[in-house]
Design a protein around this motif. Structure first.
Motif, PDB file in Angstrom:
ATOM      1  N   SER A   1      54.697  -5.357  62.726  1.00 51.67           N
ATOM      2  CA  SER A   1      53.777  -4.233  62.942  1.00 51.67           C
ATOM      3  C   SER A   1      54.144  -3.037  62.061  1.00 51.67           C
ATOM      4  CB  SER A   1      53.778  -3.826  64.424  1.00 51.67           C
ATOM      5  OG  SER A   1      52.695  -2.968  64.704  1.00 51.67           O
ATOM      6  N   ALA A   2      54.386  -3.321  60.788  1.00 49.48           N
ATOM      7  CA  ALA A   2      54.855  -2.294  59.857  1.00 49.48           C
ATOM      8  C   ALA A   2      53.688  -1.533  59.257  1.00 49.48           C
ATOM      9  CB  ALA A   2      55.678  -2.937  58.740  1.00 49.48           C
ATOM     10  N   VAL A   3      53.857  -0.210  59.129  1.00 53.28           N
ATOM     11  CA  VAL A   3      52.845   0.635  58.497  1.00 53.28           C
ATOM     12  C   VAL A   3      53.517   1.557  57.494  1.00 53.28           C
ATOM     13  CG1 VAL A   3      51.257   0.589  60.448  1.00 53.28           C
ATOM     14  CG2 VAL A   3      53.009   2.380  60.308  1.00 53.28           C
ATOM     15  N   LEU A   4      52.711   2.047  56.578  1.00 56.80           N
ATOM     16  CA  LEU A   4      53.165   3.025  55.600  1.00 56.80           C
ATOM     17  C   LEU A   4      52.746   4.399  56.121  1.00 56.80           C
ATOM     18  CD1 LEU A   4      54.555   3.073  52.805  1.00 56.80           C
ATOM     19  CD2 LEU A   4      52.278   3.066  51.785  1.00 56.80           C
ATOM     20  N   ASN A   5      53.690   5.155  56.643  1.00 56.35           N
ATOM     21  CA  ASN A   5      53.358   6.407  57.319  1.00 56.35           C
ATOM     22  C   ASN A   5      53.001   7.528  56.351  1.00 56.35           C
ATOM     23  OD1 ASN A   5      53.752   5.627  60.133  1.00 56.35           O
ATOM     24  ND2 ASN A   5      55.887   5.335  59.554  1.00 56.35           N
TER      25      ASN A   5
ATOM     26  N   ASP B   1      47.630  -0.452  50.902  1.00 57.29           N
ATOM     27  CA  ASP B   1      46.222  -0.429  51.276  1.00 57.29           C
ATOM     28  C   ASP B   1      45.993   0.051  52.711  1.00 57.29           C
ATOM     29  OD1 ASP B   1      45.590  -1.295  48.771  1.00 57.29           O
ATOM     30  OD2 ASP B   1      45.122  -3.358  49.347  1.00 57.29           O
ATOM     31  N   GLY B   2      47.061   0.398  53.411  1.00 58.65           N
ATOM     32  CA  GLY B   2      46.917   0.965  54.748  1.00 58.65           C
ATOM     33  C   GLY B   2      46.883  -0.037  55.873  1.00 58.65           C
ATOM     34  N   GLU B   3      47.255  -1.277  55.599  1.00 61.76           N
ATOM     35  CA  GLU B   3      47.235  -2.296  56.650  1.00 61.76           C
ATOM     36  C   GLU B   3      48.471  -2.172  57.546  1.00 61.76           C
ATOM     37  OE1 GLU B   3      46.705  -6.211  55.090  1.00 61.76           O
ATOM     38  OE2 GLU B   3      45.235  -5.553  53.583  1.00 61.76           O
ATOM     39  N   ARG B   4      48.333  -2.641  58.757  1.00 61.49           N
ATOM     40  CA  ARG B   4      49.485  -2.830  59.640  1.00 61.49           C
ATOM     41  C   ARG B   4      49.952  -4.261  59.421  1.00 61.49           C
ATOM     42  NH1 ARG B   4      51.653  -0.304  64.011  1.00 61.49           N
ATOM     43  NH2 ARG B   4      49.953   1.227  63.957  1.00 61.49           N
ATOM     44  N   VAL B   5      51.188  -4.415  59.008  1.00 60.68           N
ATOM     45  CA  VAL B   5      51.649  -5.702  58.501  1.00 60.68           C
ATOM     46  C   VAL B   5      52.647  -6.348  59.456  1.00 60.68           C
ATOM     47  CG1 VAL B   5      52.793  -6.894  56.600  1.00 60.68           C
ATOM     48  CG2 VAL B   5      51.318  -4.912  56.131  1.00 60.68           C
TER      49      VAL B   5
ATOM     50  N   VAL C   1      60.293  -0.680  51.141  1.00 62.55           N
ATOM     51  CA  VAL C   1      60.906   0.509  50.535  1.00 62.55           C
ATOM     52  C   VAL C   1      60.165   0.873  49.251  1.00 62.55           C
ATOM     53  CG1 VAL C   1      63.023   1.442  49.508  1.00 62.55           C
ATOM     54  CG2 VAL C   1      63.149   0.023  51.570  1.00 62.55           C
ATOM     55  N   ILE C   2      59.838  -0.132  48.441  1.00 65.26           N
ATOM     56  CA  ILE C   2      59.079   0.114  47.211  1.00 65.26           C
ATOM     57  C   ILE C   2      57.737   0.774  47.527  1.00 65.26           C
ATOM     58  CG2 ILE C   2      57.833  -1.015  45.332  1.00 65.26           C
ATOM     59  CD1 ILE C   2      60.106  -3.047  45.182  1.00 65.26           C
ATOM     60  N   ALA C   3      57.044   0.284  48.546  1.00 65.71           N
ATOM     61  CA  ALA C   3      55.753   0.854  48.921  1.00 65.71           C
ATOM     62  C   ALA C   3      55.903   2.305  49.366  1.00 65.71           C
ATOM     63  CB  ALA C   3      55.107   0.022  50.028  1.00 65.71           C
ATOM     64  N   ASN C   4      56.935   2.595  50.145  1.00 67.58           N
ATOM     65  CA  ASN C   4      57.171   3.971  50.574  1.00 67.58           C
ATOM     66  C   ASN C   4      57.492   4.885  49.401  1.00 67.58           C
ATOM     67  OD1 ASN C   4      57.416   4.731  53.686  1.00 67.58           O
ATOM     68  ND2 ASN C   4      57.890   2.553  53.478  1.00 67.58           N
TER      69      ASN C   4
ATOM     70  N   ALA D   1      55.052  -8.945  46.625  1.00 64.12           N
ATOM     71  CA  ALA D   1      53.819  -8.348  46.116  1.00 64.12           C
ATOM     72  C   ALA D   1      52.752  -8.293  47.202  1.00 64.12           C
ATOM     73  CB  ALA D   1      53.316  -9.138  44.911  1.00 64.12           C
ATOM     74  N   LYS D   2      52.687  -9.334  48.001  1.00 60.86           N
ATOM     75  CA  LYS D   2      51.716  -9.356  49.110  1.00 60.86           C
ATOM     76  C   LYS D   2      51.994  -8.218  50.087  1.00 60.86           C
ATOM     77  CE  LYS D   2      49.845 -12.396  52.704  1.00 60.86           C
ATOM     78  NZ  LYS D   2      49.866 -13.778  53.270  1.00 60.86           N
ATOM     79  N   ILE D   3      53.263  -7.997  50.389  1.00 59.86           N
ATOM     80  CA  ILE D   3      53.646  -6.946  51.340  1.00 59.86           C
ATOM     81  C   ILE D   3      53.357  -5.572  50.764  1.00 59.86           C
ATOM     82  CG2 ILE D   3      55.636  -5.857  52.446  1.00 59.86           C
ATOM     83  CD1 ILE D   3      56.804  -8.773  52.669  1.00 59.86           C
ATOM     84  N   VAL D   4      53.728  -5.336  49.513  1.00 56.15           N
ATOM     85  CA  VAL D   4      53.492  -4.036  48.886  1.00 56.15           C
ATOM     86  C   VAL D   4      52.004  -3.711  48.860  1.00 56.15           C
ATOM     87  CG1 VAL D   4      53.686  -2.719  46.740  1.00 56.15           C
ATOM     88  CG2 VAL D   4      55.608  -4.112  47.502  1.00 56.15           C
TER      89      VAL D   4
END
Length: 311
Positions: A155-159, A140-144, A82-85, A132-135
């Protein structure tokens, strides 16, 4: 040295915090911050305290140059995805001026009141390392895909992609064994409080962590911070600080650097000499815009001369 303001969002209105941010932006401060808490931190706790992400989004269209961030968002009450989004969207609406400020969280009052688990210091540090690792990976555009003790992503991404190629993460905290190691791994900026001698020791420890995790220390911008009141007359400065205290009872006297532009510049050089590259100055309502303007127009040129003279 870069300059920032952190505008306390307690016991204030939107118009006041907006106007102070505009002043800081207009005179050339590189960063504008507000804290991320739900209860007042000074004086009586159960007082109005504006929520940081809403304030920062509202500041985006009324400022032009300064980067904007929370100092800092606790990962206990917002999931790292959520923070990253939120950071990515803030970067879009601010036209590439967002900073993602994150920390392990510490305020027991708000966690207890809202039924949010704060955890022990060790748990907070371990949770924060995962967050912090997840954010970082999502920004950085990775699929996590990740399964840790505290978080699980599939398989999470930041859309929503940020405008900045690498949206900076600011980590706030002073823990030498765990927080600084997490900083070495994932941060672009690091902030804590303390006099130059304390900052010098912590910077040395951060550099050692960087060496161990394989990062160049120069990739992390170091920020200190303290209150400042720029006045030519000490009595006038005392009156300014006393006026601020009356709006946040029973607020402790701010631990402020007080002096004329030459005196303040000389003090700030002490931080520069130990490796501090930026300084975030605290302000509470009524915001001392005189100091904000004088820091940019009078103190910084003097500081630059001192730095150049010593080079």
């Amino acid at each position: 040295m870069k300059l920032g303001v952190t505008l306390w969002p307690q016991n204030t209105g939107w118009e006041s915090i907006r106007d102070a941010a505009i002043v800081a932006d207009d005179v050339g401060f590189e960063t504008v911050w507000t804290w991320d808490h739900f209860y007042a931190l000074q004086g009586a706790e159960e007082k109005p305290n504006l929520e940081s992400t809403t304030v920062l989004s509202a500041l985006a269209p009324v400022t032009k140059r300064a980067k904007l961030g929370a100092l800092v968002q606790g990962v206990t009450y917002r999931h790292p995805a959520v923070i990253a989004n939120m950071a990515a969207t803030h970067d879009v609406v601010s036209n590439g001026r967002a900073i993602c400020g994150i920390g392990a969280a510490w305020n027991q009052t708000e966690h207890k009141a809202y039924g949010i688990d704060l955890g022990t210091p060790g748990e907070r540090s371990r949770r924060f390392a995962e967050a912090a690792k997840i954010v970082r990976a999502l920004l950085d555009g990775e699929r996590v895909t990740y399964e840790g003790k505290y978080y699980k992503l599939a398989s999470a991404v930041l859309n929503t992609r940020p405008i900045q190629k690498r949206l900076p993460i600011m980590i706030g905290g002073a823990g030498e064994q765990k927080t600084l190691r997490t900083t070495a791994k994932y941060a672009d900026m690091w902030h804590t409080f303390g006099p130059p001698d304390v900052m010098k020791r912590k910077i040395e420890i951060l550099r050692q962590h960087c060496s161990e995790v394989g990062r160049e220390p120069s990739q992390i911008e170091i920020w200190g911070g303290q209150w400042i009141c720029v006045r030519d007359d000490a009595e006038e400065a005392r009156q300014v600080l006393d006026e601020i205290r009356t709006h946040h009872p029973p607020m402790n006297p701010p631990n402020a650097i007080v002096g004329d532009p030459d005196e303040v510049a000389a003090k700030l050089k002490g931080w520069w000499d130990v490796g501090v590259q930026g300084f975030i100055v605290g302000f509470a309502y009524p915001y001392d815009t005189v100091t904000i303007e004088r820091l940019a127009k009078e103190v910084r040129p003097r500081l630059q001369k001192l730095i150049k003279k010593a080079a």
